[in-house]
Scaffold this active site. Structure first.
Site, short mmCIF file in Angstrom:
data_model
loop_
_atom_site.label_atom_id
_atom_site.label_comp_id
_atom_site.label_asym_id
_atom_site.label_seq_id
_atom_site.Cartn_x
_atom_site.Cartn_y
_atom_site.Cartn_z
N CYS A 33 0.83 -1.21 0.00
CA CYS A 33 0.00 0.00 0.00
C CYS A 33 0.86 1.25 0.00
O CYS A 33 0.37 2.33 -0.30
CB CYS A 33 -0.87 0.05 1.24
SG CYS A 33 -2.00 -1.30 1.33
N CYS A 102 -4.01 8.17 6.03
CA CYS A 102 -2.76 8.22 6.80
C CYS A 102 -3.05 8.49 8.26
O CYS A 102 -2.40 7.93 9.15
CB CYS A 102 -1.84 9.33 6.26
SG CYS A 102 -1.23 9.01 4.61
#
Lengths: 141, 402
Positions: A33, A102
């Protein structure tokens, strides 16, 4: 693209590194990812006395790691458990929509480290910390 | 000392003084509509004609004659040219029962997404897999051609890793088998000698802003005898092939820019190549675990593309920006997507390594001092990001990363 605060935490990240004899270590994400966060906690009398991180990821991944560690440093474990990704985003004066994951990863990394701390104490972490997703939730890999 | 180094010329280029000067009169002085019959309009028409001659000459196309169907048509950009070529040929050939398109898996999105749109319409598409350097062979193309193949479209030079495809050889295979051949030459024009006739090219897309012309102008070469339905309907501009009032200053700009870019390709390429090779060698010397993506030799003269294991590309770009260096990355974070670049995955890079890619594309305005500045600033940035990367830790310990 990024706020001044994000750029500040990216270019001068706080609490980078490792704690050799940590009381809790958590890692989330994967290289596929493009984001991996690892958090180290030193906990004394239920208080987070030190926290360090190592992150592989974009500018936002590094900035959210840095900010998340700042937000829990010196806090009690119970307070750290309340940390949300929104709090990290707000503290950074916002993130672009595509980078919100994030902040989610940063929250999960803290929770994973706290879960490890409880496990080491012989306490089942799940009722306290909840389930930590295995890997990240934002992509299909 | 801090510099400003623009090393993203594959993204876009600076409009040159020569081009600006050529364009300027066509904004406020010579602004007539090229379709108007009076002399003030006809002057614009003549300017377009001159630009068409310049583009045709740069490509080795037939010299356009006034009021005769030309081989060069102006469009708004490279993407429009690609859309027009693919959709136009496939729609035209479908009437003859030919509904198969062959392309590669590492084309620009203008091609890939056009091909996918055609698939949704029921066309069949073969995506040839490229090898680890980004190459396909003429044999692969030959093997993929079927009875119903209408078109082969292969990019001339890859925008990310700079690989130069064997276009003349692929074109020869297509013509041998009676199949039309299109190439997206957006990155190649001005960098490699192009001759559409000798290289068996039926259709070729190009874009102005990669050649020091402005953004918003492109062209499509269509070999005489190939008839495409228009992509944009409206007035009779571009010989009824592409409607919309001609963007005269930009067309003039493209003509001037392509003439300048193709004036002395060997000299221009040699200059870029010297900078490119110094940059590649310098990075390999200074940064461990650096992987050059693409081919060392079959490569655009200004293209440098590396993967640095253990780090993610966007962080590098942000740090380079702090140092005044503009570059690009194929990492997910910069693509606006969550996956890393399809080009890097196509050449077989693992996801984790593809995320750590950096493209530096040198252009005419760069100097050796720029190269040395990049070589000074880049290694400590990579080192700094690696120092905080748990992936780098694993690489050093010899542990699996993915």
């Amino acid at each position: 693209m990024y706020s001044e605060k994000v750029m500040d935490h990216f270019t001068n990240p706080r609490n980078v590194g490792e704690i050799p004899n940590a009381d809790g270590v958590g890692e989330v994400g994967n290289a596929q990812c493009g984001d991996i966060m690892r958090i180290y906690l030193k906990i004394d009398g239920g208080v987070i006395t030190d926290v360090k991180f190592k992150t592989f990821g974009c500018g936002a991944a590094i900035a959210t790691s840095s900010m998340a560690t700042e937000l829990i440093k010196g806090k009690r474990v119970e307070e750290a458990l309340q940390l949300t990704n929104q709090a990290v985003v707000e503290a950074l004066d916002g993130l672009p929509p595509i980078k919100i994951h994030c902040s989610v990863l940063a929250e999960q990394a803290i929770k994973a480290a706290l879960a490890d701390y409880y496990t080491r104490l012989g306490i089942d972490p799940e009722p306290l910390v909840g389930k930590i997703p295995n890997g990240c939730d934002h992509c299909v890999h | 000392m801090k510099r400003f180094v623009y090393a993203d010329n594959a993204a876009t280029t600076r409009v040159s003084e020569e081009v600006v000067a050529a364009m300027l009169p066509y904004f406020s002085e010579q602004y007539g509509n090229a379709s108007s019959p009076y002399r003030f309009g006809q002057a614009s028409k003549e300017a377009i004609q001159k630009a068409r001659e310049q583009v045709a000459a740069a490509l080795g196309a037939e010299k356009p004659l006034p009021n005769r169907l030309p081989e060069v048509f102006f469009t708004s950009c490279g993407t429009e040219s690609d859309n027009w070529a693919l959709k136009g040929v496939m729609h035209a050939m479908a009437k003859r029962g030919k509904r198969h398109l062959i392309t590669t898996n590492f084309e620009h999105h203008a091609i890939l997404h056009s091909a996918q749109a055609l698939e949704k319409e029921g066309f069949s598409v073969t995506y040839l897999p490229v090898d680890h350097e980004g190459l396909i062979t003429p044999e692969q193309v030959a093997d993929a051609i079927r009875e119903d193949t209408a078109l082969v479209s292969v990019l001339y030079a890859n925008n990310e890793i700079g690989t130069l495809l064997p276009i003349p050889e692929i074109g020869a295979v297509c013509h041998d088998r009676g199949v039309l051949f299109h190439t997206d030459a957006v990155q190649a024009v001005g960098n490699v000698p192009i001759d559409v006739k000798a290289q068996h090219i039926d259709l070729l897309s190009l874009s102005g802003h990669k050649l020091h012309a402005p953004k918003g102008i492109g062209a499509l070469y269509i070999r005489k005898g190939v008839v495409l339905p228009s992509l944009i309907d409206g007035g009779a501009q571009e010989f009824k092939h592409r409607a919309g009032t001609e963007n005269v200053p930009y067309i003039v700009g493209l003509g001037t820019a392509i003439e300048a870019a193709c004036r002395d390709i060997p000299a221009r390429a040699a200059r870029l190549q010297a900078m490119r090779d110094r940059l590649i060698d310098g990075i390999l010397e200074r940064i461990p675990h650096a992987r050059l993506n693409g081919s060392r030799t079959r490569r655009l003269p200004g293209n440098v593309n590396f993967s640095f294991e253990g780090i993610e590309g966007e962080g590098m770009l942000l740090w380079l920006d702090q140092e005044g260096i503009c570059a690009s990355s194929g990492s997910a974070c910069t693509s606006g997507d969550l996956d890393p670049s399809h080009v890097l995955l196509a050449i077989g890079l693992p996801h984790g390594v593809a995320h750590g890619s950096l493209r530096l594309s040198l252009g005419d305005d760069n100097t050796m001092e720029d190269v040395d500045y990049i070589l000074e600033k880049l290694p400590p940035i990579v080192e700094r990001l690696r120092a905080m990367s748990p992936v780098w830790e694993r690489i050093l310990a010899g542990e699996p990363v993915e």
